[in-house]
Write a protein that holds these residues in place. Structure first.
Motif, PDB file in Angstrom:
ATOM      1  N   LEU A 144       0.830  -1.200   0.000  1.00 35.69           N
ATOM      2  CA  LEU A 144       0.000   0.000   0.000  1.00 35.69           C
ATOM      3  C   LEU A 144       0.864   1.250   0.000  1.00 35.69           C
ATOM      4  O   LEU A 144       1.994   1.242   0.500  1.00 35.69           O
ATOM      5  CB  LEU A 144      -0.893   0.024   1.246  1.00 35.69           C
ATOM      6  CG  LEU A 144      -2.265  -0.630   1.163  1.00 35.69           C
ATOM      7  CD1 LEU A 144      -2.141  -2.118   0.853  1.00 35.69           C
ATOM      8  CD2 LEU A 144      -3.035  -0.416   2.460  1.00 35.69           C
ATOM      9  N   PRO A 145       0.345   2.344  -0.532  1.00 36.16           N
ATOM     10  CA  PRO A 145       1.047   3.616  -0.343  1.00 36.16           C
ATOM     11  C   PRO A 145       1.066   3.971   1.139  1.00 36.16           C
ATOM     12  O   PRO A 145       0.134   3.635   1.882  1.00 36.16           O
ATOM     13  CB  PRO A 145       0.212   4.612  -1.155  1.00 36.16           C
ATOM     14  CG  PRO A 145      -1.123   3.969  -1.317  1.00 36.16           C
ATOM     15  CD  PRO A 145      -0.872   2.488  -1.335  1.00 36.16           C
ATOM     16  N   ASN A 321      -5.488   3.089 -11.618  1.00 37.60           N
ATOM     17  CA  ASN A 321      -4.911   3.966 -10.608  1.00 37.60           C
ATOM     18  C   ASN A 321      -3.381   3.912 -10.628  1.00 37.60           C
ATOM     19  O   ASN A 321      -2.731   4.820 -10.103  1.00 37.60           O
ATOM     20  CB  ASN A 321      -5.441   3.591  -9.222  1.00 37.60           C
ATOM     21  CG  ASN A 321      -5.224   4.666  -8.181  1.00 37.60           C
ATOM     22  OD1 ASN A 321      -4.459   4.487  -7.236  1.00 37.60           O
ATOM     23  ND2 ASN A 321      -5.886   5.800  -8.342  1.00 37.60           N
ATOM     24  N   ALA A 322      -2.835   2.883 -11.253  1.00 35.37           N
ATOM     25  CA  ALA A 322      -1.378   2.734 -11.327  1.00 35.37           C
ATOM     26  C   ALA A 322      -0.799   3.268 -12.627  1.00 35.37           C
ATOM     27  O   ALA A 322       0.410   3.141 -12.866  1.00 35.37           O
ATOM     28  CB  ALA A 322      -1.003   1.255 -11.183  1.00 35.37           C
ATOM     29  N   ARG A 323      -1.627   3.906 -13.439  1.00 35.41           N
ATOM     30  CA  ARG A 323      -1.193   4.229 -14.800  1.00 35.41           C
ATOM     31  C   ARG A 323      -0.038   5.242 -14.847  1.00 35.41           C
ATOM     32  O   ARG A 323       0.738   5.259 -15.807  1.00 35.41           O
ATOM     33  CB  ARG A 323      -2.374   4.760 -15.620  1.00 35.41           C
ATOM     34  CG  ARG A 323      -2.877   6.125 -15.194  1.00 35.41           C
ATOM     35  CD  ARG A 323      -4.139   6.540 -15.960  1.00 35.41           C
ATOM     36  NE  ARG A 323      -4.545   7.892 -15.629  1.00 35.41           N
ATOM     37  CZ  ARG A 323      -5.214   8.227 -14.535  1.00 35.41           C
ATOM     38  NH1 ARG A 323      -5.565   7.279 -13.666  1.00 35.41           N
ATOM     39  NH2 ARG A 323      -5.547   9.480 -14.306  1.00 35.41           N
ATOM     40  N   LEU A 329      -4.124   2.296  -5.388  1.00 34.25           N
ATOM     41  CA  LEU A 329      -5.025   2.007  -4.292  1.00 34.25           C
ATOM     42  C   LEU A 329      -6.456   2.130  -4.800  1.00 34.25           C
ATOM     43  O   LEU A 329      -6.760   2.983  -5.649  1.00 34.25           O
ATOM     44  CB  LEU A 329      -4.813   2.989  -3.138  1.00 34.25           C
ATOM     45  CG  LEU A 329      -5.493   2.651  -1.801  1.00 34.25           C
ATOM     46  CD1 LEU A 329      -4.854   1.411  -1.187  1.00 34.25           C
ATOM     47  CD2 LEU A 329      -5.376   3.822  -0.830  1.00 34.25           C
ATOM     48  N   THR A 330      -7.302   1.251  -4.306  1.00 32.34           N
ATOM     49  CA  THR A 330      -8.731   1.383  -4.541  1.00 32.34           C
ATOM     50  C   THR A 330      -9.429   1.024  -3.243  1.00 32.34           C
ATOM     51  O   THR A 330      -8.796   0.540  -2.299  1.00 32.34           O
ATOM     52  CB  THR A 330      -9.198   0.493  -5.704  1.00 32.34           C
ATOM     53  OG1 THR A 330     -10.530   0.839  -6.068  1.00 32.34           O
ATOM     54  CG2 THR A 330      -9.135  -0.974  -5.334  1.00 32.34           C
ATOM     55  N   PHE A 331     -10.719   1.235  -3.184  1.00 37.05           N
ATOM     56  CA  PHE A 331     -11.462   1.079  -1.933  1.00 37.05           C
ATOM     57  C   PHE A 331     -12.824   0.501  -2.294  1.00 37.05           C
ATOM     58  O   PHE A 331     -13.672   1.209  -2.843  1.00 37.05           O
ATOM     59  CB  PHE A 331     -11.573   2.445  -1.243  1.00 37.05           C
ATOM     60  CG  PHE A 331     -12.239   2.431   0.104  1.00 37.05           C
ATOM     61  CD1 PHE A 331     -12.036   1.385   0.992  1.00 37.05           C
ATOM     62  CD2 PHE A 331     -13.057   3.477   0.493  1.00 37.05           C
ATOM     63  CE1 PHE A 331     -12.647   1.375   2.232  1.00 37.05           C
ATOM     64  CE2 PHE A 331     -13.665   3.484   1.735  1.00 37.05           C
ATOM     65  CZ  PHE A 331     -13.463   2.429   2.603  1.00 37.05           C
ATOM     66  N   SER A 332     -13.007  -0.808  -2.020  1.00 40.04           N
ATOM     67  CA  SER A 332     -14.209  -1.462  -2.522  1.00 40.04           C
ATOM     68  C   SER A 332     -14.476  -2.747  -1.759  1.00 40.04           C
ATOM     69  O   SER A 332     -13.649  -3.216  -0.976  1.00 40.04           O
ATOM     70  CB  SER A 332     -14.042  -1.766  -4.017  1.00 40.04           C
ATOM     71  OG  SER A 332     -15.219  -2.314  -4.573  1.00 40.04           O
ATOM     72  N   VAL A 344      -7.843  -1.297  -0.985  1.00 41.26           N
ATOM     73  CA  VAL A 344      -8.246  -1.721   0.346  1.00 41.26           C
ATOM     74  C   VAL A 344      -9.693  -2.203   0.282  1.00 41.26           C
ATOM     75  O   VAL A 344     -10.482  -1.754  -0.554  1.00 41.26           O
ATOM     76  CB  VAL A 344      -8.105  -0.542   1.327  1.00 41.26           C
ATOM     77  CG1 VAL A 344      -8.842  -0.726   2.614  1.00 41.26           C
ATOM     78  CG2 VAL A 344      -6.634  -0.229   1.571  1.00 41.26           C
ATOM     79  N   GLY A 345     -10.092  -3.106   1.211  1.00 37.29           N
ATOM     80  CA  GLY A 345     -11.449  -3.614   1.229  1.00 37.29           C
ATOM     81  C   GLY A 345     -12.377  -2.764   2.086  1.00 37.29           C
ATOM     82  O   GLY A 345     -12.036  -2.373   3.199  1.00 37.29           O
ATOM     83  N   PHE A 346     -13.566  -2.493   1.562  1.00 37.26           N
ATOM     84  CA  PHE A 346     -14.621  -1.792   2.298  1.00 37.26           C
ATOM     85  C   PHE A 346     -15.640  -2.835   2.731  1.00 37.26           C
ATOM     86  O   PHE A 346     -16.265  -3.491   1.897  1.00 37.26           O
ATOM     87  CB  PHE A 346     -15.264  -0.739   1.392  1.00 37.26           C
ATOM     88  CG  PHE A 346     -16.559  -0.175   1.904  1.00 37.26           C
ATOM     89  CD1 PHE A 346     -16.644   0.367   3.176  1.00 37.26           C
ATOM     90  CD2 PHE A 346     -17.690  -0.177   1.108  1.00 37.26           C
ATOM     91  CE1 PHE A 346     -17.851   0.896   3.638  1.00 37.26           C
ATOM     92  CE2 PHE A 346     -18.892   0.348   1.557  1.00 37.26           C
ATOM     93  CZ  PHE A 346     -18.974   0.892   2.832  1.00 37.26           C
ATOM     94  N   SER A 347     -15.832  -3.003   4.043  1.00 33.87           N
ATOM     95  CA  SER A 347     -16.694  -4.096   4.521  1.00 33.87           C
ATOM     96  C   SER A 347     -18.176  -3.760   4.534  1.00 33.87           C
ATOM     97  O   SER A 347     -18.988  -4.600   4.893  1.00 33.87           O
ATOM     98  CB  SER A 347     -16.252  -4.533   5.926  1.00 33.87           C
ATOM     99  OG  SER A 347     -16.451  -3.506   6.869  1.00 33.87           O
TER     100      SER A 347
END
Length: 457
Positions: A144-145, A321-323, A329-332, A344-347
């Protein structure tokens, strides 16, 4: 001995990969395959010290220790977990027969034929090695960043540019550090959407009443050491009131703009997806959005059988996002085995109860049984339930020792998670320490009866 029994219509349309070849070579395992009939194949694994005496049957899930779940939406307490790869019986499987495959250009395509694609993990109780080989098979969890490891502030609330700046300034005054600010859906037009276009659930146009100059606002947050994540409910597509609608329609080339035809969200179309990133999301990233909160809640069905839209969103958002060469990073939400590649995972939307808090430590730890580690929970809970100051504090304790600490709440004024809103609770332990003069952390003295000598630990 471990015996594998596979029952299928023919002896040739079963694909089996036995994960753990490196360990097997070291232990000099031998594999014997014998076709008993046209309908049954048996395989015998011998010679490994790690093997236990058990049997695995074709399509048998086994007694696994559980994995994780797609979401905690609507869950008050416990929920059923999907399967992991650690099993008390020593064997487990992942049936990958119905997923899609990636072609040489990185796009999804439907499998041909009616074969079976099963991964069998036969490790006895060597769970660590099972997980290591799972990563060798599926890929490691990306790093992760650094900013993702700080505190996150998130709330479903209609902030304005001024009120958000005031909040961050108060955090700084109180010496409470935050490295990520998460804007929920009120960043875009919601109530202002003309009913002829539908609801404001999906949106991509900044609400200028709240944020007159979005780029100025996000530059200010960056100057104060915060990265920005912005909420997306993409299922509604791009409609004619959106600022990105003309560019999107031009890019696709087949949109009836004269009659304001909506552009449906079609995750199965490569043309749509490329236009979606280029015309809708990239301009907002140029203004300052660092990564997107993909808040997909519309199920796992598309017009392509076996294609889960959540997996597609996670996969291509992460790659996109890495382009520019940065650490992506993503959030889902969790989209099945292999989702550890897209942190990262969103629960999901946690209900504010003790039962929810009681389940989340277990839920977080069992996710490691399927290689999934970077869960971000709604610390303090999101909605419903009740206000309880001790509950809020205990939830923050969980957040501190969780992979990601993201304080979150709904618009309810009584549910805010600003630390100054929660009275400091004094535990019985602290009270007794004050009353007796004993320290909270001290040396343990073990005294033996009838002896004067003491052993100090």
């Amino acid at each position: 001995f471990i015996f594998f029994f596979f029952k299928q219509k023919t002896a040739y349309d079963i694909g089996v990969r036995l994960v753990g070849s490196e360990m097997c070579i070291r232990d000099r395992c031998f594999f014997f395959f014998k076709q008993k009939t046209a309908y049954e194949i048996s395989a015998c694994l011998v010679g490994s010290e790690m093997c236990i005496r058990d049997r695995w049957y074709y399509r048998e899930k086994g007694d696994t220790l559980g994995g994780t779940a797609r979401t905690l939406d609507g869950v008050d307490g416990e929920c059923q977990l999907q399967e992991g790869i650690m099993s008390r019986s020593g064997c487990s499987q992942i049936d990958d027969s119905h997923s899609l495959v990636l072609d040489e250009n990185g796009w999804t395509q439907v499998r041909t034929g009616d074969g079976v694609d099963i991964y069998v993990f036969a490790y006895g109780n060597d769970y660590k090695e099972a997980l290591n080989d799972f990563y060798r098979l599926t890929g490691k969890t990306p790093m992760l960043p650094r900013y993702a490891l700080g505190n996150w502030w998130s709330r479903y609330y209609a902030y304005t540019e001024d009120s958000y700046k005031a909040l961050v300034t108060r955090f700084e005054k109180e010496k409470i550090p935050f490295s990520v600010g998460v804007l929920d859906m009120d960043w875009h037009l919601v109530e202002e959407v003309d009913p002829k276009y539908g609801s404001g659930w999906t949106g991509y146009t900044w609400n200028k009443k709240y944020y007159p100059d979005p780029e100025r606002f996000m530059n200010w947050l960056h100057d104060h050491g915060m990265k920005i994540s912005v909420n997306l409910h993409p299922a509604g597509g791009i409609r004619a009131f959106e600022e990105a609608y003309p560019a999107m329609a031009k890019e696709l080339g087949d949109v009836d703009t004269e009659h304001e035809a909506p552009i449906d969200f079609d995750i199965t179309s490569r043309k749509f997806l490329e236009a979606y990133f280029k015309c809708v999301l990239h301009p907002e990233e140029n203004k300052g959005v660092d990564f997107w909160w993909i808040d997909w809640q519309q199920g796992n069905i598309t017009k392509v059988p076996g294609l889960d839209p959540l997996w597609m969103l996670n996969h291509y958002h992460y790659l996109d996002n890495a382009r520019d060469g940065k650490r992506p990073l993503t959030f889902s939400r969790y989209a099945g085995p292999g989702s550890h590649r897209y942190p990262v995972g969103f629960s999901g939307d946690s209900i504010v109860t003790w039962e929810s808090l009681n389940f989340q430590p277990y839920f977080t730890s069992t996710a490691s049984n399927i290689g999934y580690g970077w869960w971000s929970h709604d610390i303090g809970g999101h909605m419903f339930g009740y206000r309880d100051n001790e509950l809020a504090l205990r939830w923050v304790q969980l957040g501190v020792f969780s992979p990601i600490n993201r304080l979150h709440s709904s618009k309810n004024e009584f549910m805010g998670k600003e630390p100054w809103q929660v009275p400091m609770a004094v535990s019985y332990t602290h009270f007794r320490a004050h009353e007796t003069g004993r320290k909270l952390v001290c040396r343990l003295l073990l005294e033996k009866k009838n002896k004067r000598r003491r052993k100090i630990i």
